[in-house]
Scaffold this motif. Structure first.
Motif: not given
Lengths: 760, 760
Positions: B616-617, B443-450
């Protein structure tokens, strides 16, 4: 650039669009759902003890929601610590059984409507033991005076010396002029009454209030009510005049908060017309024994004042501060070998006295300038020449004044000479006696840390903080903990921000005095400090914001920052309008955190503080021309002239407006206004602020000596107008009536006073 | 210290004291004086043109104050730009004559009471030209489909590839499982309806709204209404569930703002029960053609999905974003040689689809995990063993997943093995068919710019800012632009602040989501980011605040900072409780600007930002046990197990609460919930969120692999619970009913579906 800056221009006031269209956000316009109304029941006696407070009938009355008695408010106190050392009292209960003035709150009735609350307030059944009243400082100091606080064994609440002792110098001087002056008790009398709407949701107390010092209200209210500071929010919106009266948090206002917390409903309280003179703090009310010593050449040797300040029933939260300020500025613009004062504060069975525009400085001017004119009369000298002979010259500055102050800059003689040129007294052959009087003053503005009270163990001071944000769309918000009290601070701050950021003024909005959204202000809009201290803080924040915008644009345009400028709504390469980026795009990118140069934080928001190294000293010279009718004692003010120097003027229209308003208040103090008391402590019902009839055209010339203290060169101007009018008018009356000149000692100078003096 | 930190402890939630006592500050409780009520008149037809909008009768009705028609709102548009490249539409009118779904706003009636507004809304006389409806993606893509935007020549609004093409790898693979899946349209369905109270004083528009993203609402509303951003204030207080539905600003809400500006009175609008399914954005609603390729050893070679997402009448402000996220997380915790997707968004004559907890990730899990189970079935392998065989191991991380993501840390096999140990499926001999199903996800969490969309020209990202202040009395306020949507962020932030500053948690208050008093938040409480991004920002601010307090105390105590510590309400010399200073005294001195060490600015307030270097996953493994009644098709969920790893847990109670709530929503998506439409575009009236009957006890084990990205080690957990339940339940049903396993492709799995599949 200098030609088209906002700073220095007569830009129309931003707030007027709102205020003149009736869209002012005054607390009296606030309506909250379920809002209840409080009426404060006040003591009808001056001194005694409330032995019964029957509230049964009031509680049972239609629409009544709550009745609060002293027992319900036990332990709730407000601070009366002030700027005076050794003060015997530091806090007072907001409701108590011991009564010390007519108008003291004794109960609060809360009801569904103001009418129901008012009707029920009449039903509260009060019974008192009465004790002798104590009115006036002479009575307070008398050996047989009734004591307000018997445990002290005296009515003196504070007593301290300032500056030089002076006795030796005065004893050895060739000439000594000694006079005793009484400065009448006057009311700041703002147009907008005091008011508050308090609401409590079980977690947070929100106080909408007409105040000059929102952040102080928050702390005082939280402390008094036992709430964490984080649980209290104060929303100070538009204020229809403060003049010092609204730098205090009053028992009335705190009791509305208490009522809101008890009820769980919003509670509104508004100052009733009858409250104005008994429950809103008046000021001045001081007796000075003043002495001016001169040598044989008419040179000033020493000045000393024995100041007894009538603090009323207890020290307010400024205590004997105004009297201390009187002392510090007693020397005025003159050179003295010695200067000093003794300051006493006494309690009397009258409404406590507080802060009022000028804050001790009109009193200092009155005493000093009356002494100077009387000295000139006795020595047969021209009063202006005597002043010029003793004045500090520009090259003398900076210069200590021997009572803790160090004057920074100015040309005092030039002000007086300019004034003398301006004065063209109307003549007339109508049987009236005419005279012209002068007064010169130096004014402490901005409230730096130097007043010297720190040495006496009293902390004071006053940095100011500013927050400046450019939103994603390029709009700009200035946020400050100061209050807009009609003085035009919104406009002045917007002018500074617009110049420094480099955007048009219509892009800028100013948000003030909401503790939830503005930076902390330690003392608020008092002491002629809003612009003098808040301005440099904002200028610094604005310069940083400008530089960040340029840095972001340079990064994106791959240009050197030095090659870029903000023009209208874009950043462009100087001389190349094609190479540009909209501010909106730069701002959006900054806020979203996109494409920032290394080390650059997201957002476009800067905050800065400015903590002045010292007070900065404005000064002025005033002249008044009067015609006195010897038959009636009536004084007509026929002309009024002002030369003022408040350093760099951000907006000359605002400066002149401030001066004119202040002069009008000074005229009231000189001629018409007095809060009177009978010997039984009962207040006299009438109070006469000056009207357009009493206030002539005020002709103003501004000098502009930049402050060496303040970045930007500004000095304060909020109080300047009030300081010299009583002295100038008193001197004019004395000049018109030399036979009673040495008895023109008291304000206000009413027709009755003149008539009595002429008749005796 | 580690033993008595707040972080990591099961501290009771701060907000519950308020929420459970009925003192939640919901917008529906707001009453403003003079408040009027708006009702939105909605289209009863799916597709066509409003040719007449008769408002005479409505305007004349009792209590009606205003009626707004499309002509009155010309030019007012909201953004539909989303995370999809090349999207054909970037904004849509809030009121327009062209109708594209049942429920589309066509007029607004404003009246003194909600009843009057409702009655008058019935009097608005609408006349339409009707056009053919377009329901479902198949119809939208059909050659003879009616076109919603004829100028495009298609109903496809965006079409883009992500990751690998995969055709060659799939063509060459030994085994290929291909299935077409339909993910039903579901509604986030928060307990608190949407609502807004807008008020306008001629200068400032204040919007009280139930929102997850207050700062976004401000910008969208200001842009739409042509106001400067500085003229709009958004107050987002308590939110009774958001789940994605409240990250959008809706036409309904903006129209209430417009009404308030037209009327000069506050206007309230609340989502009516009938609005929920037609006017509050649903989500999922996607068809996937999924393919999983394996080699002869059962090793995964490639995964690919052809995703067609039903965007409804127009892209919402997230557009085809959820479908893109589906693609990015399609590979899950497994190793693939190739992975890719094609993403298409199509328009249909239905309510636009938006954001919903999980945001494309439940869809990815469903497709991948159903393919994996079907592959296991076809290859005769144990589904858990097949997963373990292909899973990324801890030592493989960090590791790119071939569709723009780089997984950071975790032990995926451990999660699945732990889960397998936990599962104890109930047996039974009641004629029902039983099965257990598994699902694993990253799960992708935190919504970084990548996320990689930047390469496609779409900016995204998301730093977070925190403001932390210690007041003069030592009370502490945390201020954040995030929203409290029931997820416990107040508590989590307070835990971090208390630990870092070193004060008890009851000294701390958290203020959220008021644009006037909280730092800018670029995207708000979405994307499992509040703690993962807001936490580190706060931790940094808190560390700085702590250090400043210590520095001030060191200055006053003449001690070395290293020798001092904060204990309770004092700073003291370690080991010497006598040598101490109250925090209150330090804080007062800091705020008043007294006695500061050189170079130290006044105040005790720190702000910090944290801009994550990357997502962060988190990851999880879920198992479901079902019993299916072959007579009725009814699926009973008999057991549910979760192993989840969201890095460092600030509050395990909150983590588990989030997981349980998410699982319940996932169960709803799997079994009961669907927003249905007839072919004519008319919605089906019933909607069945799961009840306590459908949701079994959820047994949870947490792993804790610290995030290498986030200072403090946290990963997001807000969405975790929703991701795997449909897949785990689908796999359990397929396991229970192997004869129809390859046809268990659609959600929700209703009794009718099962019965039909078993019967055919």
């Amino acid at each position: 650039m200098a030609d088209d800056t906002y700073v220095g221009s007569r830009t129309p006031r931003l707030e007027d669009a709102r205020l003149l269209a009736g869209r002012g956000r005054y607390v009296g316009n606030v309506r909250l759902p379920g809002m209840a109304y409080a009426v404060v029941v006040r003591s009808p006696i001056a001194h005694g003890r409330l032995v019964a407070c029957g509230v049964k009938a009031a509680r049972a009355a239609d629409g009544v929601l709550d009745v609060i008695t002293p027992a319900d408010a036990a332990g709730i106190r407000l601070p009366c610590a002030g700027l005076s050392p050794g003060q015997r009292l530091t806090a007072y209960p907001v409701l108590e059984e011991t009564i010390r003035y007519v108008g003291q709150p004794v109960a609060v009735v809360v009801a569904d409507t103001p009418e129901a609350a008012g009707d029920a307030a009449e039903l509260v059944d009060l019974d008192f033991d009465q004790w002798p009243a104590v009115v006036g400082v002479a009575r307070a100091l008398a050996d047989d005076a009734s004591l307000l606080y018997p445990e002290w064994g005296t009515n003196v609440v504070t007593d301290f010396p300032m500056g030089d002792d002076c006795e030796e110098a005065i004893g050895a001087a060739e000439h000594v002029v000694e006079m005793t002056f009484t400065l009448g008790r006057v009311s700041p009398y703002p147009m907008e009454p005091r008011g508050v709407v308090a609401s409590y949701d079980g977690e947070e107390l929100t106080i909408r209030i007409s105040t000059q010092a929102a952040h102080n209200v928050r702390e005082h209210a939280a402390n008094a009510l036992g709430l964490g500071h984080d649980r209290v929010r104060v929303i100070g919106a538009d204020v229809g005049g403060g003049f010092g009266a609204k730098e205090h948090l009053y028992p009335d206002e705190l009791l509305a908060c208490l009522a809101a917390m008890r009820l769980g409903r919003p509670v509104s309280w508004t100052e009733a017309p009858g409250d104005r003179l008994v429950a809103t703090l008046p000021s001045r009310a001081t007796v000075h024994r003043g002495r001016l010593a001169l040598d044989g050449d008419g040179r000033f040797v020493a000045v000393h004042a024995d100041i007894v300040s009538d603090l009323g029933a207890h020290p307010s939260n400024v205590g004997a501060g105004p009297a201390a300020v009187t002392a510090t500025l007693l020397p005025g613009p003159y050179r003295f070998e010695q200067a000093g004062a003794r300051v006493r504060g006494v309690v009397t069975t009258t409404t406590p006295t507080g802060s009022y525009r000028g804050f001790g400085q009109p009193e200092a001017a009155w005493t000093r300038e009356r002494l100077v004119d009387e000295a000139a009369r006795r020595l047969g000298l021209d009063p202006v020449e005597l002043r010029l002979r003793n004045m500090l010259r520009p090259e003398d500055l900076p210069c200590g004044n021997r009572i803790w102050q160090t004057y920074d800059s100015g040309d005092y003689p030039r002000a007086l000479r300019t004034l003398r040129e301006m004065v063209t007294p109307p003549g007339g052959d109508d049987g009236r006696r005419r005279g012209v009087g002068y007064s010169c003053h130096v004014e402490g503005t901005g409230m730096g840390p130097s007043m010297g009270l720190k040495a006496a163990g009293i902390q004071e001071g006053g940095y100011e903080a500013a927050l400046l944000r450019m939103n994603s769309d390029g709009s700009v918000v200035v946020s400050s903990g100061l209050s807009g009290i009609g003085q035009g601070i919104e406009t002045a701050l917007a002018q500074i921000a617009a110049d420094r950021v480099g955007v048009p003024m219509d892009r800028i909005r100013v948000v003030l005095a909401d503790t939830a959204s503005t930076p902390y202000s330690p003392v608020g809009s008092i002491a002629s400090r809003a612009l003098a201290v808040g301005g440099p803080a904002l200028a610094e924040a604005a310069t940083r914001l400008h530089d960040k915008i340029i840095a972001l644009a340079a990064h994106r345009l791959e240009a050197a920052p030095g090659d870029l400028e903000i023009v209208g709504s874009v950043v462009q390469v100087k001389g190349d309008p094609q190479a540009s980026l909209p501010l909106r795009e730069i701002a959006t990118s900054a806020w979203r955190g996109w494409d920032l140069p290394d080390g650059c934080s997201p957002g476009l928001e800067e905050r800065a503080t400015y903590d002045p190294a010292d007070y900065t000293y404005a000064y002025g010279a005033h002249a008044a021309a009067v015609a006195v009718d010897p038959e009636t004692g009536e004084v007509e003010l026929e002309g009024y002239w002002v030369v003022n120097d408040c350093g760099v003027q951000v907006n000359p229209d605002i400066v002149e407006g401030q001066l004119r308003g202040g002069v009008a208040q000074g005229i009231g103090m000189a001629l018409t206004e007095e809060v009177g008391y009978g010997e039984d402590g009962q207040p006299v019902a009438d109070y006469l602020p000056p009207t357009a009839y009493e206030v002539p055209e005020v002709r103003i010339v501004s000098l502009e000596t930049p402050s060496p203290i303040t970045p930007g060169g500004m000095k304060g101007v909020g109080e300047a107008g009030t300081i010299s009018p009583p002295a100038a008018i008193g001197n004019a009356v004395a000049a018109a009536l030399p036979e009673i000149a040495d008895r023109v000692t008291d304000t206000p100078i009413t027709p009755q006073t003149i008539w009595r003096l002429l008749s005796s």
